[in-house]
Design a protein around this motif. Sequence first.
Motif, PDB file in Angstrom:
ATOM      1  N   ALA A 106      42.602  58.743  31.522  1.00  0.00           N
ATOM      2  CA  ALA A 106      43.167  59.680  30.558  1.00  0.00           C
ATOM      3  C   ALA A 106      42.135  60.059  29.503  1.00  0.00           C
ATOM      4  N   ASP A 107      42.023  61.345  29.223  1.00  0.00           N
ATOM      5  CA  ASP A 107      41.090  61.827  28.203  1.00  0.00           C
ATOM      6  C   ASP A 107      41.906  62.203  26.969  1.00  0.00           C
ATOM      7  N   ASP A 108      42.477  61.180  26.321  1.00  0.00           N
ATOM      8  CA  ASP A 108      43.387  61.425  25.207  1.00  0.00           C
ATOM      9  C   ASP A 108      42.871  60.865  23.886  1.00  0.00           C
ATOM     10  N   GLY A 109      41.579  60.543  23.857  1.00  0.00           N
ATOM     11  CA  GLY A 109      41.002  60.031  22.628  1.00  0.00           C
ATOM     12  C   GLY A 109      41.294  58.570  22.355  1.00  0.00           C
ATOM     13  N   SER A 110      41.893  57.885  23.324  1.00  0.00           N
ATOM     14  CA  SER A 110      42.216  56.471  23.149  1.00  0.00           C
ATOM     15  C   SER A 110      40.964  55.615  23.311  1.00  0.00           C
ATOM     16  N   ASP A 111      41.117  54.335  23.054  1.00  0.00           N
ATOM     17  CA  ASP A 111      40.000  53.385  23.107  1.00  0.00           C
ATOM     18  C   ASP A 111      39.296  53.459  24.457  1.00  0.00           C
ATOM     19  N   SER A 112      37.986  53.747  24.445  1.00  0.00           N
ATOM     20  CA  SER A 112      37.217  53.852  25.688  1.00  0.00           C
ATOM     21  C   SER A 112      36.219  52.715  25.834  1.00  0.00           C
ATOM     22  N   SER A 113      36.391  51.648  25.066  1.00  0.00           N
ATOM     23  CA  SER A 113      35.484  50.512  25.147  1.00  0.00           C
ATOM     24  C   SER A 113      35.614  49.828  26.499  1.00  0.00           C
ATOM     25  N   LEU A 114      34.599  49.043  26.863  1.00  0.00           N
ATOM     26  CA  LEU A 114      34.619  48.361  28.147  1.00  0.00           C
ATOM     27  C   LEU A 114      35.822  47.424  28.285  1.00  0.00           C
ATOM     28  N   PRO A 115      36.172  46.618  27.270  1.00  0.00           N
ATOM     29  CA  PRO A 115      37.374  45.790  27.410  1.00  0.00           C
ATOM     30  C   PRO A 115      38.626  46.621  27.680  1.00  0.00           C
ATOM     31  N   SER A 116      38.735  47.781  27.038  1.00  0.00           N
ATOM     32  CA  SER A 116      39.884  48.653  27.269  1.00  0.00           C
ATOM     33  C   SER A 116      39.862  49.218  28.686  1.00  0.00           C
ATOM     34  N   GLN A 117      38.676  49.616  29.151  1.00  0.00           N
ATOM     35  CA  GLN A 117      38.544  50.119  30.522  1.00  0.00           C
ATOM     36  C   GLN A 117      38.957  49.046  31.530  1.00  0.00           C
ATOM     37  N   ARG A 118      38.554  47.813  31.258  1.00  0.00           N
ATOM     38  CA  ARG A 118      38.914  46.726  32.177  1.00  0.00           C
ATOM     39  C   ARG A 118      40.423  46.499  32.204  1.00  0.00           C
ATOM     40  N   ARG A 119      41.048  46.523  31.038  1.00  0.00           N
ATOM     41  CA  ARG A 119      42.505  46.337  30.993  1.00  0.00           C
ATOM     42  C   ARG A 119      43.215  47.456  31.750  1.00  0.00           C
ATOM     43  N   ALA A 120      42.752  48.694  31.548  1.00  0.00           N
ATOM     44  CA  ALA A 120      43.378  49.831  32.229  1.00  0.00           C
ATOM     45  C   ALA A 120      43.172  49.749  33.740  1.00  0.00           C
TER      46      ALA A 120
ATOM     47  N   GLY B 280      33.751  48.110  41.644  1.00  0.00           N
ATOM     48  CA  GLY B 280      34.074  48.270  40.234  1.00  0.00           C
ATOM     49  C   GLY B 280      32.856  48.536  39.381  1.00  0.00           C
ATOM     50  N   GLY B 281      31.777  49.006  40.000  1.00  0.00           N
ATOM     51  CA  GLY B 281      30.586  49.356  39.227  1.00  0.00           C
ATOM     52  C   GLY B 281      29.879  48.182  38.593  1.00  0.00           C
ATOM     53  N   TRP B 282      30.087  46.983  39.128  1.00  0.00           N
ATOM     54  CA  TRP B 282      29.500  45.728  38.631  1.00  0.00           C
ATOM     55  C   TRP B 282      30.026  45.326  37.255  1.00  0.00           C
ATOM     56  N   SER B 283      30.805  46.188  36.619  1.00  0.00           N
ATOM     57  CA  SER B 283      31.307  45.895  35.273  1.00  0.00           C
ATOM     58  C   SER B 283      32.831  45.840  35.215  1.00  0.00           C
ATOM     59  N   LEU B 284      33.505  46.273  36.271  1.00  0.00           N
ATOM     60  CA  LEU B 284      34.964  46.244  36.360  1.00  0.00           C
ATOM     61  C   LEU B 284      35.358  45.504  37.633  1.00  0.00           C
ATOM     62  N   GLY B 285      36.655  45.195  37.739  1.00  0.00           N
ATOM     63  CA  GLY B 285      37.167  44.638  38.986  1.00  0.00           C
ATOM     64  C   GLY B 285      37.239  43.129  38.991  1.00  0.00           C
ATOM     65  N   SER B 286      38.041  42.629  39.926  1.00  0.00           N
ATOM     66  CA  SER B 286      38.289  41.195  40.021  1.00  0.00           C
ATOM     67  C   SER B 286      38.997  40.910  41.340  1.00  0.00           C
ATOM     68  N   VAL B 287      39.296  39.645  41.573  1.00  0.00           N
ATOM     69  CA  VAL B 287      40.102  39.308  42.749  1.00  0.00           C
ATOM     70  C   VAL B 287      41.509  39.867  42.601  1.00  0.00           C
ATOM     71  N   ASP B 288      41.955  40.108  41.376  1.00  0.00           N
ATOM     72  CA  ASP B 288      43.279  40.707  41.154  1.00  0.00           C
ATOM     73  C   ASP B 288      43.282  42.190  41.511  1.00  0.00           C
ATOM     74  N   SER B 289      42.296  42.935  41.017  1.00  0.00           N
ATOM     75  CA  SER B 289      42.280  44.383  41.250  1.00  0.00           C
ATOM     76  C   SER B 289      42.182  44.717  42.737  1.00  0.00           C
ATOM     77  N   HIS B 290      41.511  43.868  43.508  1.00  0.00           N
ATOM     78  CA  HIS B 290      41.309  44.116  44.934  1.00  0.00           C
ATOM     79  C   HIS B 290      42.190  43.223  45.819  1.00  0.00           C
ATOM     80  N   HIS B 291      43.205  42.624  45.220  1.00  0.00           N
ATOM     81  CA  HIS B 291      44.097  41.716  45.946  1.00  0.00           C
ATOM     82  C   HIS B 291      44.736  42.409  47.161  1.00  0.00           C
ATOM     83  N   GLY B 292      45.240  43.625  46.952  1.00  0.00           N
ATOM     84  CA  GLY B 292      45.900  44.324  48.051  1.00  0.00           C
ATOM     85  C   GLY B 292      44.975  44.618  49.211  1.00  0.00           C
ATOM     86  N   ILE B 293      43.742  44.988  48.899  1.00  0.00           N
ATOM     87  CA  ILE B 293      42.763  45.269  49.954  1.00  0.00           C
ATOM     88  C   ILE B 293      42.430  44.008  50.731  1.00  0.00           C
TER      89      ILE B 293
END
Length: 274
Positions: free
Chosen positions: A13-27, A74-87
């Motif tokens: 979303a390009d809505d001016g919300s927090d774009s920090s890396l921790p926020s990106q990871r949560r999203a 996940g670009g080496w900076s995002l992702g986890s065993v949770d995000s890719h659990h379904g795959i």
Amino acid sequence: MTIEDFIREFTPADDGSDSSLPSQRRAYEALHARRRVADPAGMQIRDEVMGGVDVRRFRPAGCVEGNVVYLHGGGWSLGSVDSHHGITANLAERLRREVISVDYRLLPEASYAEALADCRAVVETVGPVAVIGDSAGGRLAIDVAHTSEWKGLLGLIYPVVGTPTVETLGEDGPLLSRADILSLWQMAAPDAPDVDAAVPPARIIETLAVERDPLTRPLEQAIESWRRNGASVGYRCAPDMVHAALHGHGDLPEMQTAWQDFCQAVEKRLSADS
């Protein structure tokens, strides 16, 4: 689901919300948590530590011998065993083998060398029959194969190969641009192993690409070099699909077909070697 629906769902979303890396990871994690489907019936899933690294093990009903290690994107900076659990759960079900998903350290808190060391530690502990990775995880899989004693089948899903440049990459895709790749590569490059992209990372390789992805052109060029240098490489490209579409393998018909073909090819190769 259409590919345009998928693109809209996966576009930040390009809505001016927090774009920090921790926020990106949560999203990123929240998006994949919403899309996660039920695990296959009879599958045993547990979190463990292997080689000093956190992993998640997926053991399907009717499991056959021979483990597979999976390295998430996940670009080496995002992702986890949770995000890719379904795959990874679906991969284990399709291969009828235990799949071990690696929760390697992420950049920039860790270096690429440390992320690679985590992946190597698990591979060296497990001794898998195959190592499979998508996107950034595909590059880690290539570098594991180049820098360790492990020998087995290498599975690559729209990986980063060689040294990405504006000239070598294909046209921008809806969810991944050349600028995105170059920015992420700048983080990884100082610690990435210096290997010749024309040298096959493994003797047997299965690959899966998508049509609308700047990483597809360099992958196809690498495959030509790998084949010339003696590797047996299987290749399929999902038409009209985009980077990250593997997360839609259950909803996007073209991706579902390509994913099924990739998994069947991997299973056939592994069965022939057993």
